[in-house]
Enzyme design. Sequence first.
Site, mmCIF file in Angstrom:
data_model
loop_
_atom_site.group_PDB
_atom_site.id
_atom_site.type_symbol
_atom_site.label_atom_id
_atom_site.label_comp_id
_atom_site.label_asym_id
_atom_site.label_seq_id
_atom_site.Cartn_x
_atom_site.Cartn_y
_atom_site.Cartn_z
ATOM 1 N N ASP A 4 -17.649 6.785 -0.965
ATOM 2 C CA ASP A 4 -16.358 6.563 -0.366
ATOM 3 C C ASP A 4 -15.799 8.084 0.300
ATOM 4 O O ASP A 4 -16.554 8.995 0.041
ATOM 5 C CB ASP A 4 -15.246 6.169 -1.228
ATOM 6 N N HIS A 48 -7.241 0.956 -6.283
ATOM 7 C CA HIS A 48 -7.429 -0.020 -5.279
ATOM 8 C C HIS A 48 -8.228 -1.322 -5.716
ATOM 9 O O HIS A 48 -9.587 -1.655 -5.444
ATOM 10 C CB HIS A 48 -8.524 0.806 -4.225
ATOM 11 N N ARG A 82 0.774 -1.214 -0.110
ATOM 12 C CA ARG A 82 0.019 0.046 -0.050
ATOM 13 C C ARG A 82 0.911 1.327 0.072
ATOM 14 O O ARG A 82 1.708 1.530 1.138
ATOM 15 C CB ARG A 82 -0.924 0.003 1.151
ATOM 16 N N ARG A 109 -13.596 -9.012 1.172
ATOM 17 C CA ARG A 109 -12.308 -8.651 1.166
ATOM 18 C C ARG A 109 -11.152 -9.895 1.480
ATOM 19 O O ARG A 109 -10.350 -10.486 0.719
ATOM 20 C CB ARG A 109 -11.853 -7.542 2.027
ATOM 21 N N GLN A 149 -10.203 -3.844 -3.553
ATOM 22 C CA GLN A 149 -11.457 -3.621 -2.934
ATOM 23 C C GLN A 149 -12.584 -3.740 -4.046
ATOM 24 O O GLN A 149 -13.705 -4.262 -3.753
ATOM 25 C CB GLN A 149 -11.409 -2.018 -2.703
ATOM 26 N N CYS A 186 -16.676 1.294 0.824
ATOM 27 C CA CYS A 186 -15.373 0.491 1.012
ATOM 28 C C CYS A 186 -15.085 0.628 2.569
ATOM 29 O O CYS A 186 -14.209 -0.332 2.940
ATOM 30 C CB CYS A 186 -14.187 0.870 0.080
#
Length: 309
Positions: free
Chosen positions: A224, A130, A103, A291, A133, A263
């Site tokens: 988000d 992402h 990340r 996830r 996700q 998310c």
Amino acid sequence: MPKDFLTVADWTASELGEILSRAQTLRELHRAGERPQTLLGRTLAMYFEKPSLRTHVTFEAGIEQLGGHAVLLRPEQVGIGTRESPRDVALNLSRWVDGLMARTFSHELLEQLAQEASIPVINGLTDLLHPCQAMADLQTIAAIMEPGEAVVAFVGDGNNVSHSLMLLSAVMGMKIRIATPQGHQPAVEIQRQAEGIASSTGAQILLTEDPFEAVIGSNFIYTDTWTSMGQEDEAELRRQIFAPYQVNQKLVEVAPEAWLMHCLPAHRGEEITSELLDGGQSLIYEQAENRLHAQKAVLERLLVATPPT
Ligand code: CP
Ligand code: NVA
């Protein structure tokens, strides 16, 4: 098949469909208490430049449930670019472990690590994308309806989450509408890439400034945070800019049957009201659960020569 999982745009609909199908099987097995040991003895390094709850726990728990092991690396320990070059970090890790999940702020750094490493590199979120996700979101949508039939509305910032959702919709032939304020649209390079893919998959992409135009008649409404990690200094300004894009009762009235997605982490009362997040149409904990399973399917795909089906 690509070596890495940096963006869903590198993968075909058929490959992503296989990952999805395995993720569904893994979820059923997990819920039945079964832990197939498909990654016995494999090691995943995990490198985080930004905070995380979901990505950290689901990758670590995921590989351990499959019989493997995770090693957590913090930027202050590794010092990529200060203590050591990205190339040397990638070449060292390639001698010891079977995969790297990273990340990073910079998407270019992630690409560089992947290019230098001989082991698979997985994108655990960058400023640009992402993809893990998006795979969990695909699994969540597929549990409700055929993704090809789904109309997904994303309302808010044209950020990493919306980018990967748009690319995934393009690959999988879904219908996506993205409503953002002017100046916060998805990046032009991602728009072009998604439209290029959509021209051969039949996906439909609509970009608008009007949240109602995006949401009306949709099956899923996704939002988000307005302030992504790294943008904290702009939080107050962003609260003002994005206020008309809040997912609230008035907005969802034009799609009363729609499922609500986020998310997480959520800023309750900003991008979405608590009432909706906690309501009967909310899928947020399904997304979070998936996830684990979607990433286990990605890990199997990348870390073993012949992945299980
Ligand atoms: N959705 C998500 O990636 O959560 P974390 O930032 O907690 O990993
Ligand atoms: N767009 C958010 C997603 C967090 C999972 C961020 O980048 O902070």
